[in-house]
Scaffold this active site. Structure first.
Site, PDB file in Angstrom:
ATOM      1  CG  ASN A 202      73.776  25.921 -13.126  1.00 26.24           C
ATOM      2  OD1 ASN A 202      73.793  24.976 -12.201  1.00 26.24           O
ATOM      3  ND2 ASN A 202      72.538  26.286 -14.093  1.00 26.24           N
ATOM      4  CB  CYS A 207      69.802  28.678 -12.534  1.00 25.64           C
ATOM      5  SG  CYS A 207      68.435  27.304 -12.612  1.00 25.64           S
ATOM      6  CG  HIS A 448      67.596  28.127 -16.832  1.00 25.29           C
ATOM      7  ND1 HIS A 448      68.942  27.868 -16.146  1.00 25.29           N
ATOM      8  CD2 HIS A 448      67.727  29.426 -17.442  1.00 25.29           C
ATOM      9  CE1 HIS A 448      69.493  28.785 -16.352  1.00 25.29           C
ATOM     10  NE2 HIS A 448      69.012  29.895 -17.213  1.00 25.29           N
ATOM     11  CG  ASP A 465      70.464  32.818 -18.387  1.00 24.78           C
ATOM     12  OD1 ASP A 465      70.671  31.763 -17.591  1.00 24.78           O
ATOM     13  OD2 ASP A 465      69.909  32.770 -19.462  1.00 24.78           O
TER      14      ASP A 465
END
Length: 1091
Positions: A202, A207, A448, A465
């Site tokens: 990131n 994201c 997020h 993630d």
């Protein structure tokens, strides 16, 4: 080492009905449902006699639960690591770690209780849950209970320990861990090893980008199409090449992949990576850019084939046989969430028909006003279907965007045939399976993103993630992302809100479905030949280079950096000392630099240096430079040549303490001079001093070399040596100064000896030839010139406005320079009047900060204000003005975007006008410089945008420009003739541009005239002229009436509709839905990809 749990406070329950022997009831009370499915449940009771005689550390017998061996670990007097032993410590211990397979783990929920051996209703307990591993084999409670309380009744019927007896019970529930990461601390977690995939780094707020890229990467047919774009000769700013690079690294790397090169190819600066964009908007802009790159290649049309479907908008009369319809392509479908339970309801809502009757009857060509049904039906769905869930909407009542967190369900599979037109081919099933869920966690102001993907037809679901990839359960894919209410972690599907319930802010935002019959082709693994050979070669080279750099970093502790000063570098140096090292205002000197092993023998290093310089090593000495107390850096002593074992690290540590790098001066002593000194002064070595020349005419102060003197020689004895070296007449008179420290330059007494002058090795002197006449406008003393060195600073200048072609440059200035002197220097460089320059300071991020006001006594030091704690940027922005900076104070600088007559940005006009200028006069100025329609008079409107960029705020002709807000973004346009010559019956409405959602406006709104009785087919032609839109762009554009009601979608418009007949409210607008192809958007920053 025993790992400790969170040390919960022990519960001292005295409820007589509950006994530790009532195992099911006891477990129900203390082992609450944590969610994961139970694999096994066991209870073990350990009866202890002679408690006082136990060892300091005791284990219970081993017992089994869930196929694992366990025991209870007890510290009867506490495990307090040296503290007072007044607490009992008890742990659940994994019983046989040596027999467990490598990488083993087991997740267990447990309660440990100590009870009276005769009365099991008298007990104390604590409970916890833990992931047992090789590193953490036991877990429990270091401070379970104070030891004294076990022997006291303390409000209970009996003490816990009675007759030196007690029972310790372990209630264990081993839980299933289908994902392998239940309660994982993710220390040393390897995504590639555990899942076969890697994550993405990131950059700050990327994201959303990472989530989308993972979804596209794992759509194998799309990845193959991206690889088919020819990029052999592309530069690093190519979006296609950068995306290929990311895909290849995701395919081959063992570590998480960065996207810096990709965002650079977008033309994004550092700050852009910290701005969170809308995923759907970003995807459309990216696909649009790649479609252009794919044209004429093997990948041509891949985007529309994969993601493109068709829908038909229609109006069908009820009482007569007449229908009007239009087909259009789509790349994604936006589904309403508000008021809907699930995807099926949203699809039904999407194709629901609207009845047009009463005052809203349809004007059917040849049939007059008719009752009709208006709707949308799908003609085809794409193989890969992107569904955007409208979680974000514009609330007109609040005048703000909001996020809808209502519960909204979506299935693993669904049949889309019911939503297709009746004549669509049904021979191939229209069944779609879920393959991706893009999730947003947070609110409208930020949050997020992560994505859940099933990479293979029969594969497991994975959560991507950012840099971590883990396996997830079906519940984590569906239920956890439906949104809605939750109480104590429990979700409440299909139930009304409960008092105390909380909204879940983590929910699905975009869904990816793949047509089941096409999935084998779309998800087919790529072959080696599908990856471009040039890409493999390029990235393998990058990997080798990166491995080499990594190795260098890993071995950095074995090396040190050595910088070499030579007579050549000294002769080009202008400044203090022999070279510049740590000057905040100036860059460091460029010196020969060597990365050497700390254990390398010094003599070996010296030999290499001499060889590189083409010198005989026997006539070379290397002197170590040290930081003197007076803040100078000077040669201190030569490194001895007589120690064969001397290493470079020892040289640095012993001779140059407190220095990270080793700085050396290379002295070459001519053999004849060496012989001369040896014969004249056999008992005493000469002093080596450095000499600089201050040239008054050239206004330079540079080194000329080093000289050897004896301590009893007079300073005047140096004069003939210098004259001979410089080729001056022997009788030339010189003044000699000592460079003691930056702010201390003193003239030396010629009759004094070097001993009396306290001269030592490494000292620096400066000379100047005495001038018979004083040179005007020149610095005539080295003392003054050294003062210039002390205050000089290298300042960078950049044009303040990005859309200019003015240069970036650097100037060497003095901190003592006045504002006017700085302006003069800059003006000379730019060949521009210095009084017509304006400067602006910079922030630490390098963006414009404050306009500098001209003041007579202001110095450059006050302008740039460098920070003492960090290196100053020494950056100033400049503007070239048409008027004097003095005149500017009485005037107003205006920057106006000219939109012409077609609502298209045609350029930016800047004016410097008296603050008392009226808007009417401003319009006259615009008419002189802007292109107007032929034969029309100056009909110009000056405005800014309001209402979330939906309408214009027009300035009246008599308003003064001084009253316009300084931060207002101004626009001007030519008023169309039909508006200027408005008929009494005509209406004027507000029109704005948006993409997909009215809450995502772009471009600049405009005013438009509606004519009575004009069908939209004709209105559309006038709109095309008004906006300068091509036929191709018009075909892709959607039109709708946007009304003020919250959550109401734009009402679609058919060609037969008459917009004039709509009852237009103040807050009603005509919306043009199309992709934002501009590089600028008012309000929220638009996604722009330049590469």
């Amino acid at each position: 080492m025993i790992e400790d749990g969170p040390s919960p406070q022990p519960s001292m329950e005295v409820e007589p009905p509950l006994s530790v022997e009532d195992e099911e009831a006891f477990a129900a009370k203390y082992l609450h449902d944590l969610g994961p499915e139970q694999e096994d449940f066991k209870v073990f009771h350990w009866r202890i006699s002679n408690y006082r005689k136990l060892d300091k550390k005791a284990w219970s017998p081993t017992f089994e639960c869930g196929g694992h061996k366990w025991n209870i670990l007890l510290f009867p007097l506490g495990n307090s690591n040296g503290q007072a032993t007044d607490m009992v410590s008890v742990y659940l211990n994994y019983g046989d770690p040596k027999e467990a397979p490598e990488g083993w783990h087991v997740c267990a929920q447990f309660s440990l209780a100590i009870s009276n051996a005769q009365d099991p209703t008298v007990y104390m307990q604590s409970h916890a849950h833990h992931r047992f591993t090789q590193e953490e084999q036991d877990w429990g409670f270091t401070r379970f209970v104070e030891l004294r309380k076990l022997w006291q009744t303390d409000g209970r019927a009996r003490p816990i320990i009675e007759n030196d007896e007690t029972v310790i019970s372990a209630f264990i529930r081993v839980l299933k861990d289908p994902t392998g990461v239940l309660w994982h601390n993710f220390q040393n977690y390897d995504s590639k090893k555990e899942t076969g995939f890697v994550g993405m780094k990131n950059q700050g707020a990327t994201c959303y980008l990472n989530s989308l890229l993972q979804s596209l990467f794992l759509t194998h047919t799309y990845r193959k199409a991206v690889y088919q774009i020819p990029t052999d000769n592309d530069s690093l700013d190519s979006v296609a090449l950068a995306l290929q690079r990311v895909f290849y690294l995701l395919q081959t790397s063992d570590l998480s992949v960065g996207t810096t090169e990709l965002t650079k190819s977008f033309g994004w600066r550092g700050l852009d990576s910290f701005l969170q964009h809308d995923v759907q908007e970003f995807n459309r802009v990216l696909q649009d850019k790649l479609e252009t790159k794919m044209k004429g290649t093997k990948a041509d049309g891949a985007t529309i084939r994969l993601f493109g479907g068709k829908m038909r908008s229609y109006i069908k009369c009820i009482n007569v046989d007449y229908e009007s319809s239009r087909s259009e392509d789509f790349y994604d479908i936006q589904l309403n969430v508000k008021g809907m339970k699930n995807v099926e309801e949203s699809f039904q809502d999407y194709i629901a028909e609207e009845t047009m009757d009463g005052e809203n009857k349809y004007q059917a060509e040849g049939h007059g006003l008719q009752d009709a049904k208006k709707g949308v039906i799908f003609q085809s769905f794409p193989p890969v279907l992107h569904l955007q869930l409208k979680r974000f909407e514009y609330d007109i009542q609040r005048d703000a965007n909001i996020k809808i967190n209502d519960r909204y369900e979506f299935p693993f599979s669904m049949d889309l045939a019911p939503y297709l037109d009746s004549d669509v081919d049904q021979s191939e099933p229209w069944i779609y399976d879920l393959y991706g869920v893009l999730v947003h966690s947070g609110d409208v102001h930020g949050g997020h993103y992560f994505v859940l993907i099933k990479p293979d037809i029969d594969g497991k679901w994975l959560k991507f993630d950012d840099d971590r990839v883990v396996r997830v359960t079906d519940k984590e894919v569906l239920e956890d992302n439906f949104g809605g209410e939750m109480i104590n972690g429990t979700h409440l599907p299909g139930k009304p809100p409960v008092k105390g319930a909380q909204k879940r802010f983590t929910n699905a935002y975009m869904l990816v479905y793949i047509r089941r019959s096409r999935a084998p082709e779309i998800l087919a693994p790529l072959k080696e030949e599908d990856t471009p050979a040039h890409l493999r070669a390029r990235l393998e080279k990058e990997k080798k280079d990166a491995d080499m750099k990594r190795k260098e970093r890993e071995e950095q502790h074995l090396y040190l950096t050595t910088k070499i000063i030579t007579d050549n570098t000294f002769q080009t140096h202008e400044g203090f000392d022999l070279a510049t090292f740590d000057d905040r205002g100036m860059p460091a000197s460029e010196l020969p630099s060597y990365r050497v092993l700390k254990q390398q023998p010094f003599l070996e290093f010296k030999g290499k240096i001499a060889e590189d310089m083409g010198l005989d090593a026997t006539h070379v000495r290397l002197w170590v430079l040290v930081n003197r107390q007076n803040k100078t850096v000077r040669p201190d002593a030569p490194v001895p040549d007589n120690d064969q074992t001397l290493t470079m690290e020892v040289v640095r540590d012993k001779m140059a303490s407190r220095q990270q790098d080793l700085k050396l001066y290379l002295e070459y002593m001519d053999p004849t001079i060496k012989t001369k000194w040896a014969s004249q002064m056999p008992q005493e070595a000469p002093i080596m001093i450095f000499v600089k020349h201050f040239d008054i005419k050239a206004q330079t102060l540079k080194g000329i070399g080093h000289f050897y003197v004896h301590r009893h020689m007079k300073v005047s004895d140096l004069v003939p040596l210098i004259n001979e070296h410089m080729g001056l007449h022997p009788a030339t008179t010189l003044k000699i100064f000592e460079e003691i420290k930056p702010n201390m330059i003193e003239q030396m007494k010629l009759k004094a000896t070097f001993l009396q002058s306290e001269i030592q090795d490494g000292d620096i002197v400066c000379f100047q030839v005495e001038m018979p006449e004083r040179e005007p406008n020149l610095i005539t003393s080295p003392v003054q010139f050294y003062d210039y060195f002390l205050n000089r600073v290298l300042v960078a200048f950049k044009p303040k406005l990005e859309d200019t072609n003015y240069p970036e440059f650097e100037l060497l200035l003095s901190k003592k320079n006045s504002y006017d002197q700085v302006a003069t220097k800059v003006g000379e460089y730019l060949k521009h009047d210095p009084m017509k320059l304006r400067f602006t300071t910079a922030t630490s991020q390098g963006v414009p900060k404050t306009v500098v006001k001209r003041q007579a006594n202001m110095t450059l030091s006050e302008i740039i204000q460098p920070s003492y704690m960090s290196a100053a940027s020494n950056l100033l922005f400049y503007e070239l003005l048409d008027v004097s900076i003095i005149e500017l104070e009485t005037k107003r600088n205006l920057r106006i975007t000219w939109m012409g007559s077609h609502n298209r940005e045609e350029g930016v006009q800047q004016f410097l006008l008296p603050k008392t200028t009226s808007v009417s006069d401003l319009a006259d100025q615009l008419a002189k410089v802007c292109k107007l329609s032929p034969g029309s008079g100056p009909r110009i409107r000056v405005f800014e945008t309001t209402s979330n960029n939906r309408q214009q705020k027009q300035y009246g002709p008599s308003e003064l420009i001084r009253d316009i807000h300084p931060e207002a973004e101004l626009f001007a346009e030519e008023i169309p003739e039909d508006e200027f010559m408005l008929d009494e019956a005509d209406k004027v409405i507000n029109v704005f541009h948006y993409t997909k959602e009215p809450s995502r406006p772009h471009g600049v709104p405009f005013r438009f005239v509606l004519k009575p009785g004009e069908p939209f087919s004709e209105t559309k032609k006038r709109l095309q002229v008004r906006t300068g839109t091509s036929d191709k762009e018009l075909a892709k554009m959607k039109f709708g009436i946007v009304m003020a009601a919250p959550f109401k979608q734009p009402s679609p418009i058919s060609d037969e509709d008459v917009l004039y007949d709509h009852k237009w409210a103040v807050d009603d607008y005509l919306g043009l839905d199309h992709l934002d192809r501009t590089t600028k958007r008012t309000g929220e920053k638009a996604v722009v990809i330049k590469g």
